[in-house]
Design an enzyme around this catalytic site. Sequence first.
Site, PDB file in Angstrom:
ATOM      1  N   SER A   1     -31.864   7.683  37.885  1.00 23.30           N
ATOM      2  CA  SER A   1     -31.693   7.582  36.424  1.00 23.30           C
ATOM      3  C   SER A   1     -32.021   6.187  35.903  1.00 23.30           C
ATOM      4  O   SER A   1     -32.667   6.042  34.853  1.00 23.30           O
ATOM      5  CB  SER A   1     -30.281   7.998  36.009  1.00 23.30           C
ATOM      6  OG  SER A   1     -29.298   7.323  36.765  1.00 23.30           O
TER       7      SER A   1
ATOM      8  N   HIS B   1     -28.778  13.797  42.746  1.00 22.52           N
ATOM      9  CA  HIS B   1     -28.280  12.632  41.979  1.00 22.52           C
ATOM     10  C   HIS B   1     -27.034  13.093  41.197  1.00 22.52           C
ATOM     11  O   HIS B   1     -26.085  13.603  41.781  1.00 22.52           O
ATOM     12  CB  HIS B   1     -29.428  12.111  41.104  1.00 22.52           C
ATOM     13  CG  HIS B   1     -29.176  10.797  40.435  1.00 22.52           C
ATOM     14  ND1 HIS B   1     -28.186   9.924  40.792  1.00 22.52           N
ATOM     15  CD2 HIS B   1     -29.815  10.182  39.378  1.00 22.52           C
ATOM     16  CE1 HIS B   1     -28.217   8.847  40.020  1.00 22.52           C
ATOM     17  NE2 HIS B   1     -29.192   8.986  39.138  1.00 22.52           N
TER      18      HIS B   1
ATOM     19  N   HIS C   1     -25.660   8.889  51.055  1.00 20.59           N
ATOM     20  CA  HIS C   1     -26.209   8.012  50.013  1.00 20.59           C
ATOM     21  C   HIS C   1     -27.470   7.341  50.526  1.00 20.59           C
ATOM     22  O   HIS C   1     -27.576   7.047  51.718  1.00 20.59           O
ATOM     23  CB  HIS C   1     -25.187   6.946  49.591  1.00 20.59           C
ATOM     24  CG  HIS C   1     -25.504   6.346  48.264  1.00 20.59           C
ATOM     25  ND1 HIS C   1     -26.323   5.260  48.121  1.00 20.59           N
ATOM     26  CD2 HIS C   1     -25.124   6.715  47.008  1.00 20.59           C
ATOM     27  CE1 HIS C   1     -26.431   4.976  46.830  1.00 20.59           C
ATOM     28  NE2 HIS C   1     -25.721   5.840  46.130  1.00 20.59           N
TER      29      HIS C   1
ATOM     30  N   ARG D   1     -16.429   3.670  44.410  1.00 26.47           N
ATOM     31  CA  ARG D   1     -16.176   4.502  43.218  1.00 26.47           C
ATOM     32  C   ARG D   1     -15.354   5.726  43.618  1.00 26.47           C
ATOM     33  O   ARG D   1     -14.554   6.231  42.832  1.00 26.47           O
ATOM     34  CB  ARG D   1     -17.510   4.913  42.568  1.00 26.47           C
ATOM     35  CG  ARG D   1     -18.352   3.723  42.127  1.00 26.47           C
ATOM     36  CD  ARG D   1     -19.727   4.146  41.658  1.00 26.47           C
ATOM     37  NE  ARG D   1     -20.494   4.803  42.712  1.00 26.47           N
ATOM     38  CZ  ARG D   1     -21.696   5.349  42.542  1.00 26.47           C
ATOM     39  NH1 ARG D   1     -22.276   5.315  41.354  1.00 26.47           N
ATOM     40  NH2 ARG D   1     -22.336   5.908  43.552  1.00 26.47           N
TER      41      ARG D   1
ATOM     42  N   ASP E   1     -19.474  11.240  43.550  1.00 24.81           N
ATOM     43  CA  ASP E   1     -19.377  12.613  43.053  1.00 24.81           C
ATOM     44  C   ASP E   1     -18.402  13.478  43.846  1.00 24.81           C
ATOM     45  O   ASP E   1     -18.020  14.555  43.398  1.00 24.81           O
ATOM     46  CB  ASP E   1     -20.769  13.261  43.063  1.00 24.81           C
ATOM     47  CG  ASP E   1     -21.743  12.478  42.202  1.00 24.81           C
ATOM     48  OD1 ASP E   1     -21.362  12.133  41.076  1.00 24.81           O
ATOM     49  OD2 ASP E   1     -22.868  12.204  42.658  1.00 24.81           O
TER      50      ASP E   1
HETATM   51  N1  HAX Z   1     -25.318  17.079  53.869  1.00 23.56           N
HETATM   52  C1  HAX Z   1     -26.251  17.558  54.695  1.00 23.56           C
HETATM   53  N2  HAX Z   1     -27.358  16.882  55.066  1.00 23.56           N
HETATM   54  C2  HAX Z   1     -27.487  15.637  54.584  1.00 23.56           C
HETATM   55  C3  HAX Z   1     -26.549  15.044  53.752  1.00 23.56           C
HETATM   56  C4  HAX Z   1     -25.426  15.826  53.364  1.00 23.56           C
HETATM   57  N3  HAX Z   1     -24.498  15.382  52.533  1.00 23.56           N
HETATM   58  N4  HAX Z   1     -26.951  13.793  53.446  1.00 23.56           N
HETATM   59  C5  HAX Z   1     -28.127  13.602  54.079  1.00 23.56           C
HETATM   60  N5  HAX Z   1     -28.455  14.706  54.767  1.00 23.56           N
HETATM   61  C6  HAX Z   1     -29.673  14.951  55.527  1.00 23.56           C
HETATM   62  C7  HAX Z   1     -30.900  14.801  54.613  1.00 23.56           C
HETATM   63  O1  HAX Z   1     -31.112  15.981  53.870  1.00 23.56           O
HETATM   64  C8  HAX Z   1     -31.971  14.499  55.641  1.00 23.56           C
HETATM   65  O2  HAX Z   1     -32.301  15.715  56.272  1.00 23.56           O
HETATM   66  P1  HAX Z   1     -33.812  16.053  56.736  1.00 23.56           P
HETATM   67  O3  HAX Z   1     -34.213  14.933  57.652  1.00 23.56           O
HETATM   68  O4  HAX Z   1     -33.701  17.371  57.386  1.00 23.56           O
HETATM   69  O5  HAX Z   1     -34.630  16.043  55.477  1.00 23.56           O
HETATM   70  C9  HAX Z   1     -31.237  13.629  56.659  1.00 23.56           C
HETATM   71  O6  HAX Z   1     -29.841  13.946  56.508  1.00 23.56           O
HETATM   72  C10 HAX Z   1     -31.428  12.141  56.480  1.00 23.56           C
HETATM   73  O7  HAX Z   1     -31.057  11.810  55.155  1.00 23.56           O
HETATM   74  P2  HAX Z   1     -30.530  10.335  54.810  1.00 23.56           P
HETATM   75  O8  HAX Z   1     -31.625   9.386  55.112  1.00 23.56           O
HETATM   76  O9  HAX Z   1     -29.213  10.107  55.444  1.00 23.56           O
HETATM   77  O10 HAX Z   1     -30.277  10.446  53.243  1.00 23.56           O
HETATM   78  P3  HAX Z   1     -31.306  10.257  52.047  1.00 23.56           P
HETATM   79  O11 HAX Z   1     -31.363   8.826  51.697  1.00 23.56           O
HETATM   80  O12 HAX Z   1     -32.594  10.944  52.325  1.00 23.56           O
HETATM   81  O13 HAX Z   1     -30.595  11.112  50.901  1.00 23.56           O
HETATM   82  C11 HAX Z   1     -28.832  11.828  49.503  1.00 23.56           C
HETATM   83  C12 HAX Z   1     -29.478  10.634  50.201  1.00 23.56           C
HETATM   84  C13 HAX Z   1     -27.740  11.319  48.585  1.00 23.56           C
HETATM   85  C14 HAX Z   1     -29.899  12.526  48.647  1.00 23.56           C
HETATM   86  C15 HAX Z   1     -28.262  12.788  50.572  1.00 23.56           C
HETATM   87  O14 HAX Z   1     -27.260  12.129  51.312  1.00 23.56           O
HETATM   88  C16 HAX Z   1     -27.716  14.075  49.997  1.00 23.56           C
HETATM   89  O15 HAX Z   1     -28.489  15.009  49.773  1.00 23.56           O
HETATM   90  N6  HAX Z   1     -26.372  14.154  49.705  1.00 23.56           N
HETATM   91  C17 HAX Z   1     -25.770  15.307  49.091  1.00 23.56           C
HETATM   92  C18 HAX Z   1     -26.028  15.314  47.583  1.00 23.56           C
HETATM   93  C19 HAX Z   1     -25.248  14.224  46.893  1.00 23.56           C
HETATM   94  O16 HAX Z   1     -24.061  14.053  47.094  1.00 23.56           O
HETATM   95  N7  HAX Z   1     -25.927  13.477  46.002  1.00 23.56           N
HETATM   96  C20 HAX Z   1     -25.289  12.417  45.194  1.00 23.56           C
HETATM   97  C21 HAX Z   1     -25.633  11.023  45.698  1.00 23.56           C
HETATM   98  C22 HAX Z   1     -24.989   9.938  44.887  1.00 23.56           C
HETATM   99  C23 HAX Z   1     -25.556   9.909  43.518  1.00 23.56           C
HETATM  100  O17 HAX Z   1     -26.685   9.623  43.242  1.00 23.56           O
HETATM  101  N8  HAX Z   1     -24.746  10.307  42.596  1.00 23.56           N
HETATM  102  O18 HAX Z   1     -25.199  10.498  41.349  1.00 23.56           O
END
Ligand code: HAX
Length: 441
Positions: free
Chosen positions: A241, A271, A318, A327, A373
């Site tokens: 964002s 996000h 994250h 947070r 979140d």
């Molecule tokens: N559950 C399951 N799998 C997860 C995971 C979770 N909570 N978090 C990461 N992973 C997976 C990823 O999907 C990725 O899988 P692949 O290799 O198969 O694609 C792997 O673990 C490595 O990911 P990472 O490097 O640890 O994490 P990223 O930096 O790629 O992604 C995310 C960060 C926040 C997008 C991710 O942790 C996620 O999808 N979390 C769940 C959704 C979430 O809570 N989002 C909010 C984040 C905070 C925010 O912005 N708030 O607004």
Amino acid sequence: MGAIKDKFKAKSDVVGAEIKAMLKEHGDKKIGEVTLSQIYQGMRGITGLVSETSLLDAQEGIRFRGHTIPELQEKLPKAPGGTEPLPEGLFYLMLMGEMPTDEDVAELSSLLQRRSHVPKHVLDSIEATPLSTHPMTQFVIAIMALQTESSFAKRYAEGMSKKDYWEAVFDDSLDLIARLPRIAAYIYRRKYKFGRHIEPNGLLDWAGNFSHMMGYDNEDFKELMRLYMTIHADHEGGNVSAHTTHLVGSALSDPYLAFAAGMNGLAGPLHGLANQEVIKWIFGMTDELGTQTPSKTQIEEYVKKTLSEGKVVPGYGHAVLRKTDPRFTAQMEFGKKHLPDDPLVNTVWNIYEAVPPILQSLGKIKNPWPNVDAHSGALLVHYGMVEYEFYTVLFGVSRALGVLSSLCWDRALGFPLERPKSVTTELVKSWLEGKDEIWGD
Ligand code: HAX
């Protein structure tokens, strides 16, 4: 408005001169290097942006102008009788780089009150959407409808000089921040409360009035909103964002266009939409198990099932953080103080015990800890706000404080159009074979 604007201008002139001198002397110095993995994997860890308002440390979490969340809770001005910070105080801190006094915040609160009128055509644009429209979509439509009021767009069309961009962005940003609570509350009351709208209370602070307009006059809920609006406001410049608002603003799209773009990014489930996904996921679990108080073993089984279905566990992980998000901790503290026996909140705390070891055991997840979140929805449900599709709008109202104060700095410092270089996989392959240069225009 004049005094706060003049003060901002004076501060940004000083920083602008410092940057100019710094670039003259050190402009060729290198900050890290970029790997092939980074350009294919979401540019993680590439330092490529300047954002003055906050800084994120992977271990410690966010600092706003050098201050942690507990420090904000201690030092920022409070509402009468309250203990949580006033978010307009955080806006002042992010904008000016200095801790506001009670008088500074009182002045800002009343300034925002005076500028909070939302024109009828904006409310009509919300009314034109089917009731089933997601609240974030209604929110973005309303922000776009409000763009008719943009001082930047009007003055640019009239031939505004470059040196005045900051001022028009400043005016638009204040107007937007002033009006967003009314827009968000309107969406909430329209979608969930039969359109029974509540008039603003001019005596309340920004977040207190927002709670009031949504129909929550409980003092504890108002305190929750002040905390919520503070902790969601900013997370340095690279999150979707913030980065989107900054990028779109760099094309001199006015703050309404830039902020709406940022909100479209916030509406993604990886996000800001994660806050609705968390509660949806917990409700799905309690429905399936037929209990409001699942045991740790039941939670563990449900987490494993979620993962086996190829889904993420919302609220965990994250892109930058490598520890429990402060947070999350701030909300946990609020829960312990105000609602320690709430079953849903206790489930969130049990999930906090159950999830990290399971995510850790997968070996690929860089951060198994909860983010902001994972907690927010449970607190809202406690006070009766069960309509989880609305939660990301709350996040969006708060995020305006960070991304719009940053946008003021972007224009005050004269940051140019953002335009990184991209490559094709064909070029990468040819570069790996030594046949081509990868860098260049
Ligand atoms: N559950 C399951 N799998 C997860 C995971 C979770 N909570 N978090 C990461 N992973 C997976 C990823 O999907 C990725 O899988 P692949 O290799 O198969 O694609 C792997 O673990 C490595 O990911 P990472 O490097 O640890 O994490 P990223 O930096 O790629 O992604 C995310 C960060 C926040 C997008 C991710 O942790 C996620 O999808 N979390 C769940 C959704 C979430 O809570 N989002 C909010 C984040 C905070 C925010 O912005 N708030 O607004």
